[in-house]
Write a protein that holds these residues in place. Structure first.
Motif, PDB file in Angstrom:
ATOM      1  N   LEU B 241       0.952  -1.177   0.171  1.00 46.52           N
ATOM      2  CA  LEU B 241      -0.122  -0.008  -0.238  1.00 46.52           C
ATOM      3  C   LEU B 241       0.836   1.213  -0.167  1.00 46.52           C
ATOM      4  O   LEU B 241       0.784   2.321  -0.957  1.00 46.52           O
ATOM      5  N   ILE B 242       1.953   1.294   0.857  1.00 45.86           N
ATOM      6  CA  ILE B 242       2.597   2.591   1.018  1.00 45.86           C
ATOM      7  C   ILE B 242       3.685   2.635  -0.226  1.00 45.86           C
ATOM      8  O   ILE B 242       3.572   3.631  -1.044  1.00 45.86           O
ATOM      9  N   ILE B 243       4.199   1.515  -0.708  1.00 48.84           N
ATOM     10  CA  ILE B 243       4.901   1.681  -1.991  1.00 48.84           C
ATOM     11  C   ILE B 243       3.889   2.246  -3.277  1.00 48.84           C
ATOM     12  O   ILE B 243       4.327   3.384  -3.789  1.00 48.84           O
ATOM     13  N   PHE B 244       2.688   1.565  -3.298  1.00 47.05           N
ATOM     14  CA  PHE B 244       1.660   1.927  -4.515  1.00 47.05           C
ATOM     15  C   PHE B 244       1.395   3.603  -4.246  1.00 47.05           C
ATOM     16  O   PHE B 244       1.305   4.183  -5.169  1.00 47.05           O
ATOM     17  N   ALA B 245       1.180   3.910  -3.025  1.00 47.94           N
ATOM     18  CA  ALA B 245       0.575   5.195  -2.794  1.00 47.94           C
ATOM     19  C   ALA B 245       1.729   6.189  -3.157  1.00 47.94           C
ATOM     20  O   ALA B 245       1.578   7.163  -3.778  1.00 47.94           O
ATOM     21  N   LYS B 250       4.129  10.321  -6.862  1.00 47.79           N
ATOM     22  CA  LYS B 250       5.357  10.578  -7.739  1.00 47.79           C
ATOM     23  C   LYS B 250       5.025  10.690  -9.003  1.00 47.79           C
ATOM     24  O   LYS B 250       5.258  11.746  -9.730  1.00 47.79           O
ATOM     25  N   ALA B 251       4.092   9.792  -9.685  1.00 45.32           N
ATOM     26  CA  ALA B 251       3.946   9.795 -10.813  1.00 45.32           C
ATOM     27  C   ALA B 251       3.056  11.152 -11.381  1.00 45.32           C
ATOM     28  O   ALA B 251       3.010  11.512 -12.231  1.00 45.32           O
ATOM     29  N   GLY B 252       2.077  11.114 -10.372  1.00 50.20           N
ATOM     30  CA  GLY B 252       0.949  12.188 -10.570  1.00 50.20           C
ATOM     31  C   GLY B 252       1.666  13.730 -10.761  1.00 50.20           C
ATOM     32  O   GLY B 252       1.421  14.253 -11.546  1.00 50.20           O
ATOM     33  N   MET B 253       2.758  13.882  -9.797  1.00 52.70           N
ATOM     34  CA  MET B 253       3.376  14.933  -9.723  1.00 52.70           C
ATOM     35  C   MET B 253       4.101  15.290 -10.977  1.00 52.70           C
ATOM     36  O   MET B 253       4.405  16.289 -11.519  1.00 52.70           O
ATOM     37  N   LYS B 254       4.786  14.285 -11.476  1.00 54.86           N
ATOM     38  CA  LYS B 254       5.575  14.391 -12.837  1.00 54.86           C
ATOM     39  C   LYS B 254       4.773  14.597 -13.710  1.00 54.86           C
ATOM     40  O   LYS B 254       5.095  15.305 -14.491  1.00 54.86           O
ATOM     41  N   VAL B 270       4.769  12.084   1.900  1.00 57.55           N
ATOM     42  CA  VAL B 270       3.797  10.890   1.943  1.00 57.55           C
ATOM     43  C   VAL B 270       4.159   9.701   2.521  1.00 57.55           C
ATOM     44  O   VAL B 270       3.516   9.124   3.296  1.00 57.55           O
ATOM     45  N   SER B 271       5.299   9.187   2.170  1.00 51.80           N
ATOM     46  CA  SER B 271       5.819   7.974   2.646  1.00 51.80           C
ATOM     47  C   SER B 271       5.967   7.869   4.093  1.00 51.80           C
ATOM     48  O   SER B 271       5.345   6.904   4.715  1.00 51.80           O
ATOM     49  N   VAL B 272       6.558   9.092   4.617  1.00 51.63           N
ATOM     50  CA  VAL B 272       6.708   9.104   6.323  1.00 51.63           C
ATOM     51  C   VAL B 272       5.309   9.241   6.925  1.00 51.63           C
ATOM     52  O   VAL B 272       5.092   8.418   7.825  1.00 51.63           O
ATOM     53  N   VAL B 273       4.396  10.112   6.525  1.00 56.31           N
ATOM     54  CA  VAL B 273       3.263  10.305   7.116  1.00 56.31           C
ATOM     55  C   VAL B 273       2.261   9.096   6.913  1.00 56.31           C
ATOM     56  O   VAL B 273       1.608   8.538   7.850  1.00 56.31           O
ATOM     57  N   LEU B 274       2.405   8.590   5.760  1.00 53.82           N
ATOM     58  CA  LEU B 274       1.490   7.169   5.497  1.00 53.82           C
ATOM     59  C   LEU B 274       2.164   6.050   6.484  1.00 53.82           C
ATOM     60  O   LEU B 274       1.068   5.461   7.040  1.00 53.82           O
ATOM     61  N   THR B 275       3.134   5.898   6.628  1.00 56.88           N
ATOM     62  CA  THR B 275       3.772   4.948   7.506  1.00 56.88           C
ATOM     63  C   THR B 275       3.385   5.143   8.868  1.00 56.88           C
ATOM     64  O   THR B 275       2.743   4.149   9.703  1.00 56.88           O
ATOM     65  N   ILE B 276       3.469   6.372   9.253  1.00 61.86           N
ATOM     66  CA  ILE B 276       3.208   6.754  10.952  1.00 61.86           C
ATOM     67  C   ILE B 276       1.802   6.226  10.870  1.00 61.86           C
ATOM     68  O   ILE B 276       1.091   5.851  11.913  1.00 61.86           O
TER      69      ILE B 276
END
Lengths: 106, 468
Positions: B241-245, B250-254, B270-276
């Motif tokens: 889930l975290i990798i996909f998000a 990232k792709a969306g911003m690119k 996003v990675s840090v917040v989602l993990t927490i």
């Protein structure tokens, strides 16, 4: 012992710098090098790009014109000195060869 | 409409030789690379044909760039002159293909090529591996501290053992890759001085083997219990889930043309917040809703304002075995953690009443399967614990030896604290240690019953001999 950058030049480096004795577009170097060496030496497009960037960083060449993505370059004094030093080194090597084998290459 | 397919590929980032050879094979089978990735590469269908591929590196590029940099576009123009067409881009890697029979290679100077690869790796692989090594080192320290401070809990927990086995493998994998990279780099630099392009040999299979062993250990460690299997699925789900998000963000911003710096910052955030958030949510679910509790409760009971689950687990020693119990209903619970080294089972029996005169019973049976761990566990369980308030030690729990004979044990201890003792005992038998907490002072008969029920064969023999 680590190699000092541009202390000696590879064949690719030598001929790219030679082409830039006069102002020249980067793209044209790809044709000039085979022409001046009778197709003996070819410079890869990736090698050309990377070396031009390295020469710019080392202030051996400078940009003279930028027309969109077409950029032209020319040797700086520093670049000329390094090229001269390499030419001298190669002449010395040739002289050593002649001395040992006692013949002059055409 | 072009057909797409995805394949799991495992190439070292700098192994251009293997990548080029592989892509040439794929082209002959009718597949062109569309997007490389860390594990999955995407291909689209083409007419099978013989193509030449060239993998080049652009140290100043980034996977967060919204579009090719000016430098990359310039290089693409140079490459186009010799018939090289861009196939795919992945961060600092650019892949070209050529339909010509014998095209001029993109890289013709070995010295420049080795240096470019090295500059790329300095920004790519090496920081990642150094970070992984630092993380592993931190984990080792943390695991070591956990093992020393509570070996019983640690060694009976499959997850802890898995971590202890897996982190060294990850360290080995990272060191392996770093070692082989620098070995190649040193030799490639020397060969380049003579104009030779040194072939890259990454021994990638060893890394894959280490990864496979880690997965096997994971499965073997957890697969034995329903809770364990749920754990594996849950953690896998969280990671995916975290990798996909993060990839989606990232792709969306690119796509929206967001700058490299902003994209990197937002993706990491996003990675840090989602993990927490996921970890916090999981913690709440486990604590409040017993999320990972796979035991079956038989009901619930309001006990002093709190709702407690009621269980009917089979327990080896009941209050009714020790004294005449009141006519109330009981909840009997068993919680077990087990590995091949240790099992730690907690038993609780409590009455479904708010009448304080009716006792409850708690005990823990630690079964030590590896004799070498016995002393370590005993020392940990008998360790004194201080409670410090305003810089002063106000409570000091400590066990003191008592007569073990009534218990049929090899050793017995009673818990004392600052100004008295509790009816909590630690009983040491041949391969098990029992902690038992009474609400009353046990009689010799009750001690013998405890030995009979909980001690295993050794204790029962002692008790029988005593009774004889």
């Amino acid at each position: 012992m680590p190699r000092i950058k541009f202390h000696t030049l590879t064949e690719q480096m030598f001929y790219i710098l030679l082409c830039l004795k006069n102002e020249c577009y980067g793209m044209d170097i790809l044709d000039q090098v085979p022409a001046m060496t009778e197709n003996r030496v070819n410079v890869g497009s990736g090698t050309l790009y990377n070396l031009l960037e390295q020469f710019l960083e080392a202030e051996m060449i400078r940009e003279t014109k930028v027309e969109g993505r077409r950029r032209s370059y020319i040797l700086t004094e520093k670049g000329k000195k390094i090229l001269e030093k390499e030419a001298l080194r190669l002449r010395c090597q040739l002289m050593d060869y002649d001395r040992i084998f006692g013949e002059v290459l055409e | 409409m072009k057909e797409l397919k995805r394949r799991m590929e495992s190439f070292a980032f700098y192994d251009r030789t293997a990548i080029e050879s592989h892509l040439e094979d794929m082209a002959q089978l009718g597949w062109m690379v569309e997007q490389p990735g860390n594990y999955l590469w995407r291909y689209y269908s083409i007419q099978p044909k013989r193509l030449h591929f060239s993998v080049t590196y652009f140290p100043n590029a980034s996977d967060f760039d919204p579009s090719p940099t000016d430098g990359q576009r310039q290089m693409e123009e140079y490459c186009a002159k010799d018939g090289w067409i861009p196939a795919a881009r992945w961060g600092q890697m650019q892949i070209f293909y050529n339909e010509g029979e014998n095209p001029t290679p993109i890289e013709t100077d070995a010295v420049t090529q080795v240096e470019t690869i090295h500059r790329t790796m300095h920004r790519n692989m090496l920081p990642t591996h150094l970070f992984l090594l630092a993380l592993c080192f931190y984990q080792f320290i943390f695991l070591g501290w956990q093992l020393i401070s509570d070996p019983v809990d640690f060694l009976s927990n499959p997850y802890s053992l898995y971590m202890l086995a897996v982190w060294p493998l990850l360290v080995l994998s990272a060191l392996w890759e770093v070692y082989f990279y620098f070995r190649w780099y040193r030799r490639a630099k020397a060969a380049a001085e003579n104009g030779v392009f040194l072939e890259i040999k990454t021994h990638r299979r060893a890394s894959i083997l280490l990864l496979t062993i880690s997965m096997l250990i994971l499965v073997l460690t957890f697969a034995g219990s329903a809770a364990g299997r749920w754990s594996i699925l849950l953690w896998l789900g969280i990671v995916i889930l975290i990798i996909f998000a993060v990839k989606t963000v990232k792709a969306g911003m690119k796509k929206k043309g967001v700058s490299r710096g902003t994209n990197r910052t937002v993706s990491m955030a996003v990675s840090v917040v989602l993990t927490i958030a996921v970890m916090a949510g999981l913690t709440v679910a486990i604590i409040r809703y017993d999320f990972m509790d796979t035991r079956t409760s038989v009901g619930s009971y309001e006990h002093y304002g709190m709702t407690r689950k009621v269980y009917a687990d089979t327990i080896p020693l009941r209050i009714e075995d020790l004294e005449e119990a009141a006519a109330v209903s009981w909840s009997t619970e068993q919680r077990r953690d087990e590995t091949f080294l240790l099992s730690n089972t907690e038993y609780i029996q409590w009455p479904l009443t708010e009448n304080n005169s009716i006792p409850d019973l708690e005990y823990t049976v630690t079964e030590i399967k590896a004799p070498i761990l016995y002393e370590l566990c005993k020392r940990a369980l008998t360790r004194s614990e201080d409670e410090v308030v305003d810089g002063e030690v106000v409570l000091q729990d400590h066990y003191e030896p008592v007569d073990a004979m009534p218990w049929g044990a090899q050793e017995a201890y009673r818990l004392y604290w600052s100004d008295g003792y509790l009816n909590k005992y630690l009983l040491c038998f041949e391969n098990r240690i029992i902690e038992i907490h009474f609400d009353w002072k046990p009689t010799p008969h009750q001690m013998a019953v405890v030995a009979e029920k909980l001690s295993g064969e050794y204790g029962r023999e002692v008790v029988r001999a005593k009774l004889a």
